[in-house]
Design an enzyme around this catalytic site. Structure first.
Site, PDB file in Angstrom:
ATOM      1  N   ASP A 174      -5.834   8.842   4.646  1.00  0.00           N
ATOM      2  CA  ASP A 174      -5.115   8.561   5.892  1.00  0.00           C
ATOM      3  C   ASP A 174      -5.995   8.779   7.120  1.00  0.00           C
ATOM      4  O   ASP A 174      -5.877   8.055   8.109  1.00  0.00           O
ATOM      5  CB  ASP A 174      -3.887   9.472   6.001  1.00  0.00           C
ATOM      6  CG  ASP A 174      -2.631   8.811   5.482  1.00  0.00           C
ATOM      7  OD1 ASP A 174      -2.687   7.620   5.125  1.00  0.00           O
ATOM      8  OD2 ASP A 174      -1.585   9.483   5.433  1.00  0.00           O
ATOM      9  N   HIS A 220      -8.892 -43.585   3.994  1.00  0.00           N
ATOM     10  CA  HIS A 220      -9.924 -42.678   3.520  1.00  0.00           C
ATOM     11  C   HIS A 220     -10.985 -43.444   2.713  1.00  0.00           C
ATOM     12  O   HIS A 220     -12.189 -43.247   2.894  1.00  0.00           O
ATOM     13  CB  HIS A 220      -9.311 -41.593   2.619  1.00  0.00           C
ATOM     14  CG  HIS A 220      -8.582 -40.517   3.358  1.00  0.00           C
ATOM     15  ND1 HIS A 220      -7.501 -40.760   4.170  1.00  0.00           N
ATOM     16  CD2 HIS A 220      -8.791 -39.167   3.393  1.00  0.00           C
ATOM     17  CE1 HIS A 220      -7.071 -39.626   4.668  1.00  0.00           C
ATOM     18  NE2 HIS A 220      -7.833 -38.638   4.216  1.00  0.00           N
ATOM     19  N   HIS A 239       7.096  10.876   6.332  1.00  0.00           N
ATOM     20  CA  HIS A 239       6.901   9.736   7.224  1.00  0.00           C
ATOM     21  C   HIS A 239       8.227   9.141   7.682  1.00  0.00           C
ATOM     22  O   HIS A 239       8.410   8.791   8.848  1.00  0.00           O
ATOM     23  CB  HIS A 239       6.114   8.635   6.509  1.00  0.00           C
ATOM     24  CG  HIS A 239       4.639   8.715   6.719  1.00  0.00           C
ATOM     25  ND1 HIS A 239       4.052   8.684   7.959  1.00  0.00           N
ATOM     26  CD2 HIS A 239       3.619   8.813   5.832  1.00  0.00           C
ATOM     27  CE1 HIS A 239       2.741   8.763   7.822  1.00  0.00           C
ATOM     28  NE2 HIS A 239       2.454   8.853   6.554  1.00  0.00           N
ATOM     29  N   GLN A 284       4.087  11.945   2.014  1.00  0.00           N
ATOM     30  CA  GLN A 284       4.599  10.619   2.359  1.00  0.00           C
ATOM     31  C   GLN A 284       6.083  10.649   2.680  1.00  0.00           C
ATOM     32  O   GLN A 284       6.561   9.884   3.511  1.00  0.00           O
ATOM     33  CB  GLN A 284       4.331   9.639   1.218  1.00  0.00           C
ATOM     34  CG  GLN A 284       2.861   9.397   0.969  1.00  0.00           C
ATOM     35  CD  GLN A 284       2.116   9.021   2.237  1.00  0.00           C
ATOM     36  OE1 GLN A 284       2.315   7.956   2.797  1.00  0.00           O
ATOM     37  NE2 GLN A 284       1.247   9.915   2.713  1.00  0.00           N
ATOM     38  N   GLU A 335       1.727   1.410  -2.375  1.00  0.00           N
ATOM     39  CA  GLU A 335       0.791   1.461  -1.248  1.00  0.00           C
ATOM     40  C   GLU A 335      -0.334   2.447  -1.552  1.00  0.00           C
ATOM     41  O   GLU A 335      -1.511   2.116  -1.438  1.00  0.00           O
ATOM     42  CB  GLU A 335       1.558   1.877   0.004  1.00  0.00           C
ATOM     43  CG  GLU A 335       0.714   2.020   1.255  1.00  0.00           C
ATOM     44  CD  GLU A 335       1.498   2.613   2.410  1.00  0.00           C
ATOM     45  OE1 GLU A 335       1.024   2.498   3.555  1.00  0.00           O
ATOM     46  OE2 GLU A 335       2.576   3.207   2.174  1.00  0.00           O
ATOM     47  N   HIS A 336       0.039   3.673  -1.939  1.00  0.00           N
ATOM     48  CA  HIS A 336      -0.934   4.709  -2.298  1.00  0.00           C
ATOM     49  C   HIS A 336      -0.714   5.116  -3.751  1.00  0.00           C
ATOM     50  O   HIS A 336       0.422   5.300  -4.175  1.00  0.00           O
ATOM     51  CB  HIS A 336      -0.768   5.965  -1.438  1.00  0.00           C
ATOM     52  CG  HIS A 336      -0.761   5.713   0.033  1.00  0.00           C
ATOM     53  ND1 HIS A 336       0.406   5.606   0.774  1.00  0.00           N
ATOM     54  CD2 HIS A 336      -1.776   5.551   0.912  1.00  0.00           C
ATOM     55  CE1 HIS A 336       0.103   5.390   2.040  1.00  0.00           C
ATOM     56  NE2 HIS A 336      -1.204   5.345   2.159  1.00  0.00           N
TER      57      HIS A 336
END
Length: 427
Positions: free
Chosen positions: A353, A412, A254, A251, A319-320
């Site tokens: 992934d 109403h 990235h 990661q 996230e992971h």
């Protein structure tokens, strides 16, 4: 990597990347230009930012076929196998329409309808992400979206990456456009002479893509405002240090702002992983990206036991999340907040992934506290169904009118009372 031994996770307050005002203004100007000038603006911005002069914005069927043919056969097979896995997983998510008839003949239910059109943004320029095509488009196709559009920036040769086009061909996406950045998001949101607008935009991108999605939200739907990638590895003494280090680096490579975190009650494991990360960095091709991530964002969180480790995970809401522990089944129930959870030593994050089937477009920046990965439900909408009978309204109408009148909505109340036998009629 920075060590944290006192339980202080103050670094979480700093992980959100705030855009400078100049970047926000730049994106706003790009969007307005595309709205006003359409294709001409797309071409101008592509030349300015990518150094490429576009002729046709739409990619032809011939170009797709030629690009797919250039992709190595082994990779084409992997794309095909991954697509099958992703489709099979997402087919299990499909929500259903339903109705039921309750007391007095009242019918209640929901109608599930796919969106009419969706735009899939796939990053590119200097990279190639066919996996983003599969993850973004397959759930939409499973949901039954009528028009699925792909848009991606051209590479230096003036063409979208071969792998991206090969993945689009594999799953049957034929409406493909060459454009990137904020101008691509604007084109999907508002349309140009060539590109018809869509109802929802999904897919990852850089800061300018994220800012553009933020600004067009409301005119169209979006999936999320994604931040840098994150991974937390919760590990005990049974974990292999070199494997954990490799997963953290998967990661880190990235983005320089990606957040790799090791959480463990084992000091000896932490020390070994720390050494392994440094050793593996030396030969990593994307070291120039991964090293700043490791040194400025990466963390080793030392805790007293696995329960405290799980509490740290829930605060991070990564996230992971990898559970690299001997007994994943005892730890899993303690986890409340994580986008994707990888169970056991052989469930390395890249398995998710690319190949396993679950979606890799996952909430970041702690939004796993309240958000879910992209899925089929991201591409459908629900309509409520209500059919009241005369009997039901006669029984419940007075209560409904009283409720409405209490809220100060006389209109109403009267709309119901006009249907009630014996009620005062308000002419």
């Amino acid at each position: 990597m920075e060590w944290i031994e006192d339980g202080d996770l103050d670094f979480l307050k700093k992980r959100k990347v705030e855009a400078k005002e100049a970047a926000q203004q730049s994106v706003q100007l790009i969007i307005e230009k595309v709205k006003a000038e359409g294709d001409q603006a797309i071409r101008a911005f592509t030349k300015k930012f990518d150094g490429i002069e576009l002729t046709d914005l739409r990619v032809s069927e011939k170009e797709v076929e030629e690009a797919a043919a250039r992709v190595p056969q082994e990779v084409r097979r992997a794309i095909s196998q991954a697509a099958a896995n992703i489709r099979a997983f997402h087919e299990k998510q499909m929500p259903e329409s339903w109705t039921e008839t309750v007391e007095d003949g009242v019918l209640l239910g929901q109608k599930v309808t796919p969106l009419d059109s969706v735009g899939i943004y796939v990053p590119g320029g200097t990279a190639c992400y066919p996996s983003s095509v599969l993850m973004g488009a397959i759930p939409a196709l499973v949901a039954g979206v009528g028009r699925v559009v792909l848009i991606s920036p051209p590479q230096k040769n003036g063409l979208i990456a071969d792998g991206v086009l090969a993945a689009a061909r594999e799953i049957g996406i034929t409406e493909i456009y060459q454009a990137g950045g904020a101008q691509a998001i604007a084109a999907l949101a508002y349309g140009t002479e060539t590109i018809r607008p869509v109802d929802k935009i999904v897919g990852p991108g850089n800061l300018y893509v994220m800012l553009a999605k933020k600004q067009v939200f409301g005119d169209v739907a979006i999936d999320s405002l994604a931040g840098p990638s994150e991974i937390a590895v919760l590990a005990d003494d049974s974990a292999h240090p070199s494997w954990v280090a490799a997963d953290l680096l998967s990661q880190a490579e990235h983005d320089k702002m990606s957040m790799p975190v090791l959480i463990t009650p084992s000091r000896s494991l932490a020390e070994e992983v720390d050494k392994e990360v440094e050793r593996q960095l030396e030969t990593l091709p994307r070291r120039d990206i991964a090293e700043p991530s490791i040194e400025t964002v990466g963390k080793i969180v030392l805790v007293k036991d696995l329960k405290e480790a799980a509490e740290a995970v829930n605060k991070i809401a990564p996230e992971h999340l990898e559970l690299a522990v001997a007994d994943t089944e005892s730890v899993l129930p303690l986890i409340r907040h994580a986008g994707a959870i990888f169970l056991g030593m052989y469930s390395s994050e890249p398995v998710g992934d690319y190949f396993a089937g679950p979606n890799h477009i996952i909430p970041t920046n702690g939004s796993a506290r309240y958000a879910s990965p992209l899925g089929v439900d991201s591409f459908v909408k629900r309509s409520s169904l209500i059919r009241y009978t005369d009997e039901a309204l006669q029984k419940n109408g007075s209560a409904i009118a009283a409720f409405a009148r209490y809220e100060g909505l006389e209109g109403h109340a009267r709309a119901v009372e006009k249907r009630l036998k014996g009620a005062a009629v308000h002419d």
